[in-house]
Design an enzyme around this catalytic site. Structure first.
Site, PDB file in Angstrom:
ATOM      1  N   ASP A 236       9.273   2.420   1.826  1.00 50.97           N
ATOM      2  CA  ASP A 236       7.920   2.108   1.359  1.00 50.97           C
ATOM      3  C   ASP A 236       7.688   2.666  -0.045  1.00 50.97           C
ATOM      4  O   ASP A 236       7.953   3.841  -0.308  1.00 50.97           O
ATOM      5  CB  ASP A 236       6.903   2.713   2.332  1.00 50.97           C
ATOM      6  CG  ASP A 236       5.495   2.178   2.129  1.00 50.97           C
ATOM      7  OD1 ASP A 236       4.972   2.349   1.006  1.00 50.97           O
ATOM      8  OD2 ASP A 236       4.913   1.618   3.068  1.00 50.97           O
TER       9      ASP A 236
ATOM     10  N   HIS B 189       6.126   7.808   8.191  1.00 51.63           N
ATOM     11  CA  HIS B 189       4.791   7.900   7.583  1.00 51.63           C
ATOM     12  C   HIS B 189       3.822   6.981   8.301  1.00 51.63           C
ATOM     13  O   HIS B 189       4.195   5.896   8.776  1.00 51.63           O
ATOM     14  CB  HIS B 189       4.841   7.550   6.087  1.00 51.63           C
ATOM     15  CG  HIS B 189       5.162   6.121   5.797  1.00 51.63           C
ATOM     16  ND1 HIS B 189       4.191   5.164   5.562  1.00 51.63           N
ATOM     17  CD2 HIS B 189       6.340   5.458   5.723  1.00 51.63           C
ATOM     18  CE1 HIS B 189       4.767   3.998   5.334  1.00 51.63           C
ATOM     19  NE2 HIS B 189       6.076   4.140   5.429  1.00 51.63           N
TER      20      HIS B 189
ATOM     21  N   CYS C 138      11.478   6.409   4.598  1.00 45.62           N
ATOM     22  CA  CYS C 138      11.198   4.980   4.563  1.00 45.62           C
ATOM     23  C   CYS C 138      11.266   4.457   3.137  1.00 45.62           C
ATOM     24  O   CYS C 138      10.973   5.173   2.182  1.00 45.62           O
ATOM     25  CB  CYS C 138       9.815   4.711   5.158  1.00 45.62           C
ATOM     26  SG  CYS C 138       9.390   2.956   5.256  1.00 45.62           S
TER      27      CYS C 138
ATOM     28  N   CYS D 168       3.185   2.680   8.321  1.00 49.22           N
ATOM     29  CA  CYS D 168       4.520   2.113   8.087  1.00 49.22           C
ATOM     30  C   CYS D 168       4.558   0.636   8.491  1.00 49.22           C
ATOM     31  O   CYS D 168       4.317   0.284   9.651  1.00 49.22           O
ATOM     32  CB  CYS D 168       5.563   2.891   8.888  1.00 49.22           C
ATOM     33  SG  CYS D 168       7.249   2.273   8.689  1.00 49.22           S
TER      34      CYS D 168
ATOM     35  N   ARG E 243       5.158   3.548  -1.544  1.00 49.02           N
ATOM     36  CA  ARG E 243       4.114   4.574  -1.670  1.00 49.02           C
ATOM     37  C   ARG E 243       4.586   5.969  -1.270  1.00 49.02           C
ATOM     38  O   ARG E 243       3.853   6.941  -1.441  1.00 49.02           O
ATOM     39  CB  ARG E 243       2.907   4.189  -0.805  1.00 49.02           C
ATOM     40  CG  ARG E 243       2.280   2.854  -1.136  1.00 49.02           C
ATOM     41  CD  ARG E 243       1.356   2.395  -0.030  1.00 49.02           C
ATOM     42  NE  ARG E 243       2.097   2.142   1.216  1.00 49.02           N
ATOM     43  CZ  ARG E 243       1.511   1.857   2.379  1.00 49.02           C
ATOM     44  NH1 ARG E 243       0.192   1.795   2.458  1.00 49.02           N
ATOM     45  NH2 ARG E 243       2.250   1.639   3.456  1.00 49.02           N
TER      46      ARG E 243
END
Length: 208
Positions: A43, A97, A41, A100, A45
């Site tokens: 993302d 994750h 992803c 998400c 993080r």
């Protein structure tokens, strides 16, 4: 983090690498031989190399919203083709994750403009598994389960492709479905039996 800090950090990073290995960048310039393709992803993080403890050159990485593998997305399909045929990776990992935003957005009845066709792929995952998901009353648990099922379906999308099928047959390529628990830092192997899935879908998706 502002742009000026990025370039300061880059200088510090160069010094750090050269202190450890004076030939670090010379080695990088010689090319790459990763054994893993990681599809994760976007993302901010969830950084692939950090969570696996991987060094530069060890993992070929593709990231998009909610770690999707769509046959109509030339970006991810090109990455898979290059990784399998040119780099000859031995493993492809699809890693979702918990937490998400893409998966959560797909669970909402909201018009998100240009994101709608992308998130529709996740809504299709919900539709396929609605019988199981609708039995989960806790929204957080349902959200996490959809994250896991989305990983599974993206792995299935991988094994529908001719390039991956041939590499599985001829080179022993392995497909893995993982989830990163953003609350604990743990990587979770979903231990999906893709050999069984391959057998089940071959009647429909087999490509020579």
């Amino acid at each position: 983090m502002d742009i000026d800090k990025v370039f300061k950090n880059n200088k510090s990073w160069i010094k750090e690498k050269l202190l450890i290995d004076k030939d670090f960048f010379e080695h990088l310039g010689k090319g790459q031989k990763p054994e893993l393709l990681y599809i994760g992803c976007s993302d901010s993080r969830v950084t692939a190399e950090d969570l696996m403890g991987a060094k530069p050159g060890e993992v070929f990485v593709h990231r998009n919203i909610a770690n999707m593998v769509s046959g109509t997305d030339l970006n991810v399909m090109s990455v898979v083709e290059y990784a399998v045929l040119i780099l000859k990776v031995k493993h492809i990992i699809v890693c979702g994750h918990y937490g998400c935003g893409g998966v959560k957005a797909a669970m909402q009845s909201v018009d998100l403009g240009i994101l709608n066709p992308w998130l529709r792929n996740i809504r299709d995952v919900y539709r396929i598994h609605s019988e199981e998901l609708d039995l989960i009353s806790n929204e957080d648990e349902k959200y996490e389960r959809l994250t896991e099922l989305n990983v599974k379906e993206q792995c299935v999308n991988l094994i529908k492709t001719a390039t991956v099928q041939k590499a599985i047959r001829n080179n022993g390529l392995k497909i893995h479905g993982w989830v990163f628990d953003i609350h604990s830092g743990k990587l979770i192997d979903l231990k999906i039996d893709f050999e069984k899935y391959l057998e089940d879908i071959m009647k429909i998706y087999h490509l020579d």
